[in-house]
Motif scaffolding. Structure first.
Motif, PDB file in Angstrom:
ATOM      1  N   UNK A  30      39.413  40.206  47.514  1.00 58.24           N
ATOM      2  CA  UNK A  30      40.282  40.301  46.264  1.00 58.24           C
ATOM      3  C   UNK A  30      39.695  41.068  45.132  1.00 58.24           C
ATOM      4  N   UNK A  31      39.662  42.226  45.459  1.00 57.89           N
ATOM      5  CA  UNK A  31      38.736  43.356  44.543  1.00 57.89           C
ATOM      6  C   UNK A  31      39.397  43.179  43.103  1.00 57.89           C
ATOM      7  N   UNK A  32      40.621  42.816  42.939  1.00 57.24           N
ATOM      8  CA  UNK A  32      41.431  42.835  41.778  1.00 57.24           C
ATOM      9  C   UNK A  32      40.426  41.989  40.776  1.00 57.24           C
ATOM     10  N   UNK A  34      37.646  40.757  41.100  1.00 49.65           N
ATOM     11  CA  UNK A  34      36.315  41.028  40.813  1.00 49.65           C
ATOM     12  C   UNK A  34      36.187  42.164  39.790  1.00 49.65           C
ATOM     13  N   UNK A  35      37.081  43.116  39.659  1.00 50.40           N
ATOM     14  CA  UNK A  35      37.395  43.971  38.636  1.00 50.40           C
ATOM     15  C   UNK A  35      37.558  43.292  37.256  1.00 50.40           C
ATOM     16  N   UNK A  36      38.504  42.151  37.505  1.00 51.38           N
ATOM     17  CA  UNK A  36      38.825  41.488  36.266  1.00 51.38           C
ATOM     18  C   UNK A  36      37.656  40.544  35.725  1.00 51.38           C
ATOM     19  N   UNK A  37      36.761  39.908  36.586  1.00 51.41           N
ATOM     20  CA  UNK A  37      35.701  39.140  36.296  1.00 51.41           C
ATOM     21  C   UNK A  37      34.652  40.296  35.659  1.00 51.41           C
ATOM     22  N   UNK A  38      34.370  41.514  36.288  1.00 50.12           N
ATOM     23  CA  UNK A  38      33.511  42.459  35.740  1.00 50.12           C
ATOM     24  C   UNK A  38      33.921  42.752  34.367  1.00 50.12           C
ATOM     25  N   UNK A  39      35.085  43.093  34.068  1.00 51.82           N
ATOM     26  CA  UNK A  39      35.459  43.349  32.761  1.00 51.82           C
ATOM     27  C   UNK A  39      35.318  42.265  31.682  1.00 51.82           C
ATOM     28  N   UNK A  40      35.697  41.338  32.062  1.00 48.83           N
ATOM     29  CA  UNK A  40      35.270  39.896  31.288  1.00 48.83           C
ATOM     30  C   UNK A  40      34.059  39.803  30.666  1.00 48.83           C
ATOM     31  N   UNK A  41      33.064  39.774  31.936  1.00 52.09           N
ATOM     32  CA  UNK A  41      31.952  39.825  31.694  1.00 52.09           C
ATOM     33  C   UNK A  41      31.204  40.893  30.722  1.00 52.09           C
ATOM     34  N   UNK A  42      31.604  41.960  30.761  1.00 52.85           N
ATOM     35  CA  UNK A  42      31.288  43.197  30.029  1.00 52.85           C
ATOM     36  C   UNK A  42      31.761  42.868  28.618  1.00 52.85           C
ATOM     37  N   UNK A  43      33.038  42.459  28.206  1.00 49.94           N
ATOM     38  CA  UNK A  43      33.366  42.080  26.997  1.00 49.94           C
ATOM     39  C   UNK A  43      32.681  40.945  26.371  1.00 49.94           C
ATOM     40  N   UNK A 279      43.769  40.137  35.319  1.00 48.09           N
ATOM     41  CA  UNK A 279      43.251  40.554  36.772  1.00 48.09           C
ATOM     42  C   UNK A 279      42.488  39.276  37.247  1.00 48.09           C
ATOM     43  N   UNK A 280      41.732  38.632  36.501  1.00 50.23           N
ATOM     44  CA  UNK A 280      40.630  37.598  36.851  1.00 50.23           C
ATOM     45  C   UNK A 280      41.719  36.291  37.255  1.00 50.23           C
ATOM     46  N   UNK A 281      42.744  36.195  36.332  1.00 50.95           N
ATOM     47  CA  UNK A 281      43.559  34.990  36.709  1.00 50.95           C
ATOM     48  C   UNK A 281      44.320  35.181  38.002  1.00 50.95           C
ATOM     49  N   UNK A 282      45.011  36.161  37.856  1.00 53.56           N
ATOM     50  CA  UNK A 282      45.768  36.380  39.216  1.00 53.56           C
ATOM     51  C   UNK A 282      45.158  36.569  40.381  1.00 53.56           C
ATOM     52  N   UNK A 283      43.726  36.953  40.284  1.00 52.39           N
ATOM     53  CA  UNK A 283      43.057  37.149  41.588  1.00 52.39           C
ATOM     54  C   UNK A 283      42.659  35.544  41.949  1.00 52.39           C
ATOM     55  N   UNK A 284      42.329  34.830  41.002  1.00 51.67           N
ATOM     56  CA  UNK A 284      42.079  33.239  41.096  1.00 51.67           C
ATOM     57  C   UNK A 284      43.361  32.541  41.700  1.00 51.67           C
ATOM     58  N   UNK A 285      44.379  33.082  41.401  1.00 58.80           N
ATOM     59  CA  UNK A 285      45.660  32.304  41.908  1.00 58.80           C
ATOM     60  C   UNK A 285      45.738  32.620  43.393  1.00 58.80           C
ATOM     61  N   UNK A 286      45.407  33.960  43.657  1.00 58.91           N
ATOM     62  CA  UNK A 286      45.652  34.250  45.082  1.00 58.91           C
ATOM     63  C   UNK A 286      44.585  33.494  45.876  1.00 58.91           C
ATOM     64  N   UNK A 287      43.460  32.950  45.281  1.00 59.22           N
ATOM     65  CA  UNK A 287      42.045  32.573  45.827  1.00 59.22           C
ATOM     66  C   UNK A 287      42.580  31.035  46.097  1.00 59.22           C
ATOM     67  N   UNK A 288      42.957  30.330  44.946  1.00 60.67           N
ATOM     68  CA  UNK A 288      43.156  29.101  45.015  1.00 60.67           C
ATOM     69  C   UNK A 288      44.439  28.781  45.407  1.00 60.67           C
ATOM     70  N   UNK A 289      45.245  29.432  45.596  1.00 69.61           N
ATOM     71  CA  UNK A 289      46.734  28.755  45.942  1.00 69.61           C
ATOM     72  C   UNK A 289      47.006  29.385  47.335  1.00 69.61           C
ATOM     73  N   UNK A 290      46.883  28.510  48.551  1.00 69.41           N
ATOM     74  CA  UNK A 290      46.999  29.176  49.666  1.00 69.41           C
ATOM     75  C   UNK A 290      48.260  29.608  50.201  1.00 69.41           C
ATOM     76  N   UNK A 291      49.677  29.078  49.416  1.00 65.78           N
ATOM     77  CA  UNK A 291      50.995  29.451  49.471  1.00 65.78           C
ATOM     78  C   UNK A 291      51.186  30.894  49.197  1.00 65.78           C
ATOM     79  N   UNK A 292      50.628  30.968  48.023  1.00 62.55           N
ATOM     80  CA  UNK A 292      50.914  32.567  47.660  1.00 62.55           C
ATOM     81  C   UNK A 292      50.095  33.353  48.154  1.00 62.55           C
TER      82      UNK A 292
ATOM     83  N   UNK B 103      50.493  43.644  35.680  1.00 62.33           N
ATOM     84  CA  UNK B 103      49.551  42.898  34.846  1.00 62.33           C
ATOM     85  C   UNK B 103      49.180  43.595  33.595  1.00 62.33           C
ATOM     86  N   UNK B 104      49.314  44.902  33.625  1.00 68.79           N
ATOM     87  CA  UNK B 104      49.182  45.956  32.395  1.00 68.79           C
ATOM     88  C   UNK B 104      50.415  45.594  31.562  1.00 68.79           C
TER      89      UNK B 104
END
Lengths: 295, 280
Positions: A30-32, A34-43, A279-292, B103-104
């Motif tokens: 889920x690259x999305x 990762x991009x979200x996590x990187x952005x959050x980490x930078x900020x 982005x991070x939240x959306x990616x986490x949801x993909x990751x943690x919710x098997x149904x979605x 999301x944007x």
């Protein structure tokens, strides 16, 4: 958001991180996220290192007002001659500080009452959830405005207001999975072994609720930051001269036709930060919710 | 008698003002009285102007409803077709693109879009709408011009969310057996897409649009403030700035009513969209 809890089956109360290798592999898919996590980490880094990174004092009048970017300062100056870049950097502090504490309040209030409502049921459930329904019947920003109008403007009051506004979401999300597992045999077994309510809630119920709560926390951070910016924009949040992105945007309204930069940059900062959390939240949801994830 | 002159009042005058507005009673009794009066259509009197709040709010409500309805309409009109179109592209890249755009839409603050729109309109087009608000019935053309930028600022973000929702709902509907049957019996791709898949996909989209009304009603407050539209949100904020609590209470109450009514409408819309759903 709420369908996350309905699909969630019981997770055995296990200690320690389950299958870190699987998580890491899925995260790569889920690259999305990762991009979200990187952005959050930078900020977050920018916010933490603000005193080192900022070229000038964010509240000192150091140059000619309304300089466009380039002339000796990277992002120009604001309407009072303060360095825009330094104010943007310090603004990250306010946004994250308010966001994290407000969501902390919402999580604490909401998750606790949601789990207790699901666990005890009966009148506890009724009273808690009906209170949350009342809070839910107002648009978030309107409720936040109403609360700050009672408490008065200011950073602390904004945090309290945003915390109260987002608590009902957490309560609903925590209550669902709690209800799903509270009648299962392993809870009964734990009770038969003499476990106290406290142990049952913390060790056997909380792990089932933690994944949807984690997703909601991330998503709420984005909305909390947006709400802080909106309240500051309206003059009800952070007060001058503190550098806050919403406040900077609000001040820029009067001068935006003379110098559009001071209206563009703070908005960019808000949008990028909020997008990072989304982005991070959306990616986490993909990751943690098997149904979605299968969709 | 105006509030804001407290410092110049003698204790007797002060007591008289407090008594006039019922502020000398305990809070609980004030609340019960307010509730009782609201039930009879009396929202109290403005601390500032002495006007009845009910009449004030009633005159401001249509502006807000117009803004909200136009915004949702514009977002749906742009978002649903684009979402259906996006559902015909199934690559991972298309999925990621639509996900990021959606999301944007949630992330970009609408007050920033509003500010940018004003800058673009005045710089690039040298155009700004008339400042004095015109009623849609008296001057429909002027009113439409004034509504253009506020509606755009609210609808752009919402449309992005709708595109994403529509696409994922369409993909789910397209995976169903009845779509395969419709294709097998030789229906045109267009008919399958619009008549079989879209009708079903609209149900979750309507739900999300209904839920987004909350976000929208919040956005309305700021948008009205930025563009100087004399609606409910503008009234609420001025009430807050002037500490005119009866106005604030009434406006917040009306926002809640609108929010709850929208959700009810969404629930009722289901039955016409999906005949399988019936309310007893």
């Amino acid at each position: 958001m709420s369908d996350a809890d309905a699909s969630r089956g019981p997770v055995a109360a296990r200690r320690g991180a389950p299958r870190p290798a699987w998580r890491a592999r899925a995260l790569r898919r889920t690259p999305v996220a990762l991009v979200g996590a990187a952005t959050v980490a930078c900020i977050a880094c920018v916010a933490l290192a603000a005193p080192v990174l900022a070229p000038r004092d964010p509240v000192a009048q150091t140059a000619t007002p309304l300089l466009p970017p380039g002339h000796g300062s990277l992002a120009g100056t604001d309407e009072l001659g303060r360095d825009e870049l330094s104010r943007l950097i310090y603004g990250a502090r306010v946004s994250l500080y308010v966001g994290v504490l407000a969501v902390g309040i919402a999580l604490g209030l909401g998750a606790t009452s949601g789990i207790l409502a699901g666990f005890y049921g009966g009148w506890v459930d009724n009273v808690t959830m009906r209170t949350m329904d009342v809070l839910f019947s107002l648009p978030a920003l309107v409720l936040a405005i109403a609360i700050t109008s009672i408490l008065g403007p200011g950073v602390t009051n904004v945090m309290v207001a945003v915390g109260i506004v987002y608590a009902p979401t957490f309560a609903r999300i925590a209550r669902g999975p709690t209800l799903a597992v509270v009648g299962l045999p392993y809870i009964e077994a734990a009770r038969a072994l003499g476990a106290s309510n406290r142990t049952i809630v913390l060790r056997h119920i909380l792990p089932n609720v933690s994944a949807p709560l984690l997703v909601q926390t991330t998503v709420s951070l984005s909305t909390a930051i947006l709400t802080e910016a909106a309240l500051s924009f309206l003059g009800l949040g952070t007060q001058p001269p503190t550098a806050s992105w919403g406040l900077m945007l609000s001040a820029a309204r009067q001068y935006m036709l003379l110098d559009p930069w001071i209206a563009v940059l703070p908005g960019c900062a808000i949008a990028v930060t909020v997008l990072g959390f989304n982005l991070l939240g959306d990616g986490l949801r993909d990751l943690l919710d098997p149904r979605i994830r299968t969709l | 008698m105006f509030a804001g002159t407290e410092g110049q009042l003698s204790p007797a005058q002060r007591a008289q003002v407090l008594h006039q507005f019922g502020l000398d009673r305990p809070l609980a009794i004030q609340y019960v009285l307010w509730l009782w009066n609201v039930l009879r259509g009396n929202f109290g009197w403005s601390f500032r102007s002495g006007q009845p709040v009910a009449g004030l709010l009633a005159s401001r409500l249509p502006v807000t409803i117009e803004l909200a309805v136009l915004s949702v309409g514009a977002a749906a009109a742009a978002g649903v077709p684009l979402g259906v179109l996006a559902s015909t592209a199934r690559s991972v890249r298309a999925k990621t693109l639509v996900q990021v755009v959606g999301l944007a839409g949630l992330s970009v603050p609408n007050f920033w879009i509003a500010v940018l729109l004003i800058i673009v309109a005045s710089y690039a087009f040298h155009w700004l709408p008339a400042l004095i608000f015109a009623s849609p019935f008296a001057q429909p053309w002027v009113n439409l011009q004034q509504m253009l930028l506020p509606v755009l600022s609210l609808a752009l973000g919402l449309a992005a969310v709708v595109v994403r929702m529509t696409r994922s709902a369409m993909l789910e509907a397209l995976g169903q057996e009845y779509v395969r049957v419709a294709r097998a019996k030789g229906l045109a791709a267009r008919a399958v897409l619009l008549r079989h898949a879209m009708r079903n996909a609209l149900i979750p989209v309507v739900t999300v649009l209904g839920l987004q009304m909350g976000y929208l009603l919040g956005g309305v407050v700021i948008t009205e403030q930025i563009f100087g539209l004399p609606g409910l949100g503008w009234t609420l904020l001025n009430g807050v700035y002037q500490r005119d609590y009866p106005v604030v209470q009434g406006a917040v109450m009306l926002f809640a009513v609108m929010f709850v009514l929208t959700n009810l409408t969404v629930d009722l819309l289901y039955t016409s969209l999906d005949p399988r759903i019936r309310y007893q």
